[in-house]
Design a protein around this motif. Sequence first.
Motif, PDB file in Angstrom:
ATOM      1  N   CYS A 281       0.617  -1.195  -0.059  1.00 45.24           N
ATOM      2  CA  CYS A 281       0.068   0.057   0.139  1.00 45.24           C
ATOM      3  C   CYS A 281       0.855   1.294   0.040  1.00 45.24           C
ATOM      4  CB  CYS A 281      -1.064  -0.003   1.259  1.00 45.24           C
ATOM      5  SG  CYS A 281      -2.028  -1.260   1.338  1.00 45.24           S
ATOM      6  N   ASP A 282       1.979   1.173   0.359  1.00 44.11           N
ATOM      7  CA  ASP A 282       3.082   2.158   0.333  1.00 44.11           C
ATOM      8  C   ASP A 282       3.471   2.826  -1.295  1.00 44.11           C
ATOM      9  OD1 ASP A 282       4.878   4.447   0.568  1.00 44.11           O
ATOM     10  OD2 ASP A 282       5.990   3.291   1.913  1.00 44.11           O
ATOM     11  N   PRO A 283       3.188   3.695  -1.836  1.00 44.59           N
ATOM     12  CA  PRO A 283       3.375   4.140  -3.242  1.00 44.59           C
ATOM     13  C   PRO A 283       4.858   3.917  -3.417  1.00 44.59           C
ATOM     14  CG  PRO A 283       1.849   5.516  -2.426  1.00 44.59           C
ATOM     15  CD  PRO A 283       2.366   5.070  -1.331  1.00 44.59           C
ATOM     16  N   ASP A 284       5.774   4.018  -2.451  1.00 47.52           N
ATOM     17  CA  ASP A 284       7.239   4.212  -2.535  1.00 47.52           C
ATOM     18  C   ASP A 284       7.800   2.786  -2.637  1.00 47.52           C
ATOM     19  OD1 ASP A 284       7.430   6.817  -2.977  1.00 47.52           O
ATOM     20  OD2 ASP A 284       7.578   7.273  -0.716  1.00 47.52           O
ATOM     21  N   ALA A 285       6.943   1.830  -2.247  1.00 45.92           N
ATOM     22  CA  ALA A 285       7.248   0.373  -2.217  1.00 45.92           C
ATOM     23  C   ALA A 285       7.719  -0.165  -3.742  1.00 45.92           C
ATOM     24  CB  ALA A 285       6.594  -0.477  -1.600  1.00 45.92           C
ATOM     25  N   ARG A 286       8.621  -1.128  -3.883  1.00 45.48           N
ATOM     26  CA  ARG A 286       8.650  -1.622  -5.174  1.00 45.48           C
ATOM     27  C   ARG A 286       8.364  -3.154  -5.232  1.00 45.48           C
ATOM     28  NH1 ARG A 286      14.704  -0.836  -6.986  1.00 45.48           N
ATOM     29  NH2 ARG A 286      14.971  -0.259  -4.742  1.00 45.48           N
TER      30      ARG A 286
END
Length: 581
Positions: A281-286
């Motif tokens: 859910c974190d947009p910065d995760a890949r």
Amino acid sequence: MTHILAAVAWPYANGPRHIGHVSGFGVPSDVFGRYQRMMGHDVLMVSGTDEHGTPILVQAEREGVSPRDLADRYNRVIVEDLQGLGLSYDLFTRTTTRNHYAVAQELFRTVHRNGFLVPRTAMGAISPSTGRTLPDRYIEGTCPICAYDGARGDQCDNCGNQLDAIDLRNPHSRINGETPEFVETEHFFLDLPALADQLGSWLQTRSHWRPNVLKFATNLLDDVRPRAMTRDIDWGIPVPLPGWENKRLYVWFDAVIGYLSASIEWARRSGDDDAWRAWWCDPDARSYYFMGKDNITFHAQIWPAELLASNSAPGPYGVLNLPTEVVSSEFLTMEGRKFSSSRSVVIYVRDVLERYGADALRYFIAAAGPETQDTDFTWAEFVRRNNDELVGTWGNLVNRTASMIAKNFGAIPAAGELTTADHELLARSRAAYGVVGDHLEHQRLRQGIGAAMRVAADANQYLSQQAPWKESDPERKGTILHVAAQVVSDTNRLLAPFLPHAAQQVHETLGGTGAITDRPEIREVADLDGGPAYPVITGDYSRTTPWAPQAVVPGTAVPPPRPVFAKLAPSVVDEELARLE
């Protein structure tokens, strides 16, 4: 630190896996995950055995056992093989857990509520002799698109396009050869045309993908049709809607949801039920999805479509990240032939592990695997690479360095004044961290391991030129061997993601203590929601050594070494070819 999801294709639990399977999803994902952990990132690597669908049902009937018994048997075989290969899963689970059922059904309800799962009448195949439903995968014929003779009723493995069984030319049953009859049946279809614009816009942002993957995924948009997401079979996850309880979710609908359900299971077992959200859910995760090329359709179209449909009005899981990259490998063939378990054209992972060890196979896959083009595995090439490269280059460097240190000093000597040759080799060794790291960041295993092995080759050449065995000055001899020890240490870190078992032995050969690479383990666990117990692969990988040079310490005791790798006799080639016959 970045949260990185390594989502690894789910091996199907209808038999043991062969080396073609692990060359596509197994070794590439593990090398990537281990490297990212060494870089300090927070990696979550998940997968499991895919246990629903027709092949397991049909095979279980043939063997006179239940589908669950068959899945239990091969789940354990696959778990043992992948753990033996050293694949460092945070959680390797299965799709028959009650947790997975609940997550798959919840996502189905969300996509249905958002209007992207619509009921439609379709033509289903019936066996004339038994009157039973004949699933798509058990109908073969000629592909209507590329004319490949051997396409299945759900997909053509030659051109990769999804198909409907009724569209095949000259269709016949794989079970008994009869021509199926087609009758009307009702199913839920994923409304891909309604999602096509969003899929196209998203794919346009994926310019960093491997060209073959991006081109294939983009071409899928040329013929977007609704796809059935339910089936008329007995073995699978029930459709969670009133009046539909007798139908089951399509195995590919529920299998890709396994990446999410495995992450949720991992979080629940960690003691923090919401821990999975940092990766989803974190947009910065890949997120990186690893598989063979026959699975591109499901990971570059079906799964992103499910996510987009769910995200349009999020359910309990919130807005979920789409894949950062779909990392698809091409096919591995064997001695010029396509792998086929049914035709005994196969080399099982377990057999290679028992006879030659995990790192010999890992090395071959990394150095010569089907990364961006089909590659042929031959026993002659396997033996050559093992003997010339693993033994002759890397093993030779480790052994000769440790032997000379043990014989002349008994411990790593201190360095005196460095010469130009010393500085140049050390500089190349340090620079390789950036070179190899860049290749691994972009999943270029061949180039990455090649760059690391060139450092080993340079160090061998350095030792031959400097000839410490001829050096009469003790200080200069000690300096040469100190430099060699440092480069061995550096190269060992560069190779650790590829060769984790050997990395630990090399670390100890130079007097190192503690773990340089952590190993996955098998644990027997209870189903979190009351189902049967099962084995999982998991591990604590928090002690992973960093991706950076660490100075060797003068005075560290170095005992006489033992060989890191075993040389293979030329007769191995004939022995293995005879086994295939």
